[in-house]
Design an enzyme around this catalytic site. Structure first.
Site, short mmCIF file in Angstrom:
data_model
loop_
_atom_site.label_atom_id
_atom_site.label_comp_id
_atom_site.label_asym_id
_atom_site.label_seq_id
_atom_site.Cartn_x
_atom_site.Cartn_y
_atom_site.Cartn_z
N GLY A 239 9.24 -1.15 8.39
CA GLY A 239 9.74 -2.23 7.55
C GLY A 239 9.98 -3.54 8.28
O GLY A 239 10.38 -4.53 7.65
N PRO A 274 6.56 1.65 12.49
CA PRO A 274 6.12 0.30 12.10
C PRO A 274 4.67 0.29 11.63
O PRO A 274 3.82 1.00 12.16
CB PRO A 274 6.24 -0.49 13.42
CG PRO A 274 6.03 0.54 14.49
CD PRO A 274 6.58 1.84 13.95
N ARG A 276 3.43 -2.83 9.11
CA ARG A 276 3.21 -4.25 8.85
C ARG A 276 3.40 -5.12 10.09
O ARG A 276 2.62 -6.02 10.34
CB ARG A 276 4.19 -4.69 7.77
CG ARG A 276 4.05 -6.12 7.33
CD ARG A 276 5.28 -6.56 6.53
NE ARG A 276 5.65 -5.61 5.51
CZ ARG A 276 5.19 -5.62 4.27
NH1 ARG A 276 4.34 -6.56 3.88
NH2 ARG A 276 5.59 -4.71 3.40
N ARG A 312 -1.71 -7.94 -2.98
CA ARG A 312 -0.32 -8.33 -2.77
C ARG A 312 0.14 -9.55 -3.59
O ARG A 312 1.23 -9.52 -4.16
CB ARG A 312 -0.03 -8.56 -1.28
CG ARG A 312 -0.36 -7.33 -0.41
CD ARG A 312 0.17 -7.44 1.01
NE ARG A 312 1.60 -7.31 1.04
CZ ARG A 312 2.44 -8.29 1.23
NH1 ARG A 312 2.00 -9.51 1.43
NH2 ARG A 312 3.74 -8.09 1.22
N CYS A 355 -11.19 -10.30 -14.10
CA CYS A 355 -10.89 -10.72 -15.47
C CYS A 355 -9.41 -10.58 -15.83
O CYS A 355 -9.07 -9.94 -16.81
CB CYS A 355 -11.72 -9.88 -16.43
SG CYS A 355 -11.32 -8.14 -16.25
N TYR A 384 -1.56 -3.73 4.35
CA TYR A 384 -1.54 -3.57 2.89
C TYR A 384 -2.57 -4.49 2.22
O TYR A 384 -2.33 -5.01 1.13
CB TYR A 384 -0.12 -3.76 2.33
CG TYR A 384 0.87 -2.86 3.03
CD1 TYR A 384 0.83 -1.49 2.81
CD2 TYR A 384 1.80 -3.36 3.95
CE1 TYR A 384 1.70 -0.64 3.49
CE2 TYR A 384 2.66 -2.52 4.64
CZ TYR A 384 2.62 -1.17 4.40
OH TYR A 384 3.45 -0.32 5.08
N1 LLP Z 1 7.78 4.53 6.86
C1 LLP Z 1 7.86 4.82 5.55
C2 LLP Z 1 8.53 6.06 5.14
C3 LLP Z 1 7.30 3.94 4.61
O1 LLP Z 1 7.37 4.23 3.30
C4 LLP Z 1 6.66 2.76 5.04
C5 LLP Z 1 6.07 1.83 4.08
C6 LLP Z 1 6.59 2.51 6.43
C7 LLP Z 1 7.17 3.42 7.30
C8 LLP Z 1 5.91 1.31 6.99
O2 LLP Z 1 6.52 0.13 6.62
P1 LLP Z 1 6.04 -1.24 7.33
O3 LLP Z 1 6.47 -1.18 8.76
O4 LLP Z 1 4.58 -1.29 7.20
O5 LLP Z 1 6.70 -2.32 6.59
N2 LLP Z 1 2.50 -2.35 -0.26
C9 LLP Z 1 3.69 -3.04 0.19
C10 LLP Z 1 4.43 -2.30 1.27
C11 LLP Z 1 4.80 -0.89 0.90
C12 LLP Z 1 5.44 -0.17 2.05
C13 LLP Z 1 5.46 1.29 1.80
N3 LLP Z 1 6.08 2.04 2.83
C14 LLP Z 1 3.30 -4.47 0.62
O6 LLP Z 1 2.13 -4.82 0.49
O7 LLP Z 1 4.15 -5.24 1.01
#
Ligand code: LLP
Length: 426
Positions: A239, A274, A276, A312, A355, A384
């Site tokens: 996150g 991590p 994103r 997104r 569309c 994403y």
């Molecule tokens: N761990 C778990 C349990 C998760 O559900 C997620 C993301 C991550 C790690 C990785 O999170 P990151 O470090 O990538 O932020 N589609 C959305 C984001 C959905 C995230 C889902 N879970 C977007 O485009 O912003």
């Protein structure tokens, strides 16, 4: 923050002009920088070095096999959320003991697959799932390791669709239930419940929600240890933020400064997930201007990439900086924050060919003069982006290109209409 920069009025990814890639492979196309991926991976690893964490790159953010292999070679484990992501990890020969398997709805087939493969941890999200995991482990005579995902009831201050750590969320169990969960399952011999998993949402551009969540998680671990449970792992999830508008996300060292002291002396194996923060700034979506048009008072730039390629903006009204890759003289931006203040810009919406009125990539942007045929880059699209692409309107998925210094490689070919229809029968 990334390896996309202007040189001689041309956007380069590392040392390659992206227009050269567009000419060679066509548009739309995802273009990634290897150096940026590795830079962000190493930034997390180095910032959190005092904890010697297992960094499980979240495959869901950008799951191309070449990217996963590159991060495996850099030392990463993986966070997976489906049998499909497990298959990706298997395909690159990942070390299964360094994999965490999360998700509220793991099917029996996925659980069996993961047990057979020998994944390191299941992040369990409910009592019903735990009972199923125990039953399947017993049947297989396997000894499985699991962490309980708890909801610390912290507001990550992010989009409501990607906020996961509040009490009412479908993920994990609330803290009070956590104690009861361990009373019920914490001494099972088929599934060793050895840890706590937290993931509060994404992107979380402030540090305080992590501090609250981890503090609550550690309190729970202390209480469980007092009750005699053998807890050796905390998974603090992912996150961490990325840069979409400018440089709005805290760097890995800032998260680490606040988080490391909370975990340093706890004798816990620390896992991080991590996605994103490693992938987002490492990729752009390259598109080509098809048409310019006016309707009412609005000016539209119609490009050949749309919500089917990058969802997104349509789904979360997410902001992605966008700029032509070969701007005319005087329109090279000094940085993203001030780009919109250059003289001679025009207010436009960047929209795709799909569309739906929701098919936009950017709205109300001040952009330089452009014409049909120009290339336009949508930034921060590495996470994403491709993974959420669809075939809506029967549009083939774009290719993915990985740049490494002076060279680039197609790491996923552009789909053909035959690829698109291959699974169908008539
Ligand atoms: N761990 C778990 C349990 C998760 O559900 C997620 C993301 C991550 C790690 C990785 O999170 P990151 O470090 O990538 O932020 N589609 C959305 C984001 C959905 C995230 C889902 N879970 C977007 O485009 O912003």
């Amino acid at each position: 923050m990334d390896h996309f920069h202007f040189q001689d009025n041309q956007l380069h990814c590392e040392n390659v002009p992206v227009s050269e890639i567009a000419e060679r492979v066509g548009t739309p196309a995802y273009v990634y920088s290897k150096a940026t991926f590795l830079h962000h991976y190493r930034a997390v690893r180095d910032a959190f070095a005092a904890l010697d964490p297992l960094i499980c790159y979240s495959i869901k953010s950008c799951g191309n096999l070449s990217i996963c292999r590159m991060l495996k070679n850099a030392g990463a484990g993986f966070d997976i959320v489906s049998g499909g992501e497990l298959a990706r990890a298997e395909a690159i020969g990942a070390d299964m003991s360094q994999i965490v398997f999360a998700g509220v709805g793991k099917s029996d087939a996925e659980i069996e697959h993961a047990i057979d493969a020998g994944v390191g941890w299941f992040n369990v999200e409910s009592e019903a799932e735990m009972e199923n995991l125990i039953a399947i482990s017993r049947r297989k005579g396997a000894r499985t390791r699991a962490a309980l995902r708890v909801n610390p009831d912290v507001d990550p201050k992010t989009h409501r669709y990607t906020s996961t750590g509040k009490k009412e969320s479908k993920f994990g169990v609330d803290l009070e239930r956590g104690r009861r969960f361990f009373d019920a399952y914490g001494r099972d011999d088929a599934v060793h419940l050895c840890g706590i998993h937290l993931h509060i949402g994404s992107p979380v551009n402030s540090i305080e929600p992590y501090v609250s969540a981890i503090t609550k998680g550690v309190e729970l671990i202390d209480a469980l240890r007092n009750d005699g449970f053998d807890i050796d792992t905390i998974d603090i999830g992912g996150g961490f933020g990325a840069h979409y508008r400018d440089a709005e996300a805290p760097p890995a060292v800032s998260y680490a400064e606040a988080i490391v002291p909370l975990l340093e002396d706890k004798k816990l194996k620390v896992i991080m997930e991590p996605g994103r923060s490693i992938a987002a700034n490492a990729g752009i979506l390259l598109t080509r201007v098809l048409y310019l048009k006016q309707s009412g008072e609005r000016d539209f730039l119609i490009v050949d990439g749309g919500m089917n390629d990058l969802l997104r903006p349509a789904l979360y009204e997410a902001y992605h900086f966008a700029w032509p890759t070969s701007p005319r003289e005087g329109f090279v931006p000094a940085d993203r924050a001030t780009a919109g203040e250059l003289p001679g810009l025009k207010l436009m919406d960047i929209v795709g060919p799909v569309c739906e009125s929701g098919d936009f990539l950017a709205r109300d942007r001040m952009l330089p003069p452009m014409e049909r045929g120009d290339f336009l880059a949508i930034y921060s699209a590495g996470a994403y982006g491709m993974v959420m692409a669809s075939h809506y309107n029967t549009r083939p998925n774009p290719p993915e290109i990985l740049v490494d210094g002076d060279t680039f490689q197609v790491i996923r070919k552009r789909e053909t209409y035959d690829d698109l229809m291959a699974a169908e029968r008539c």
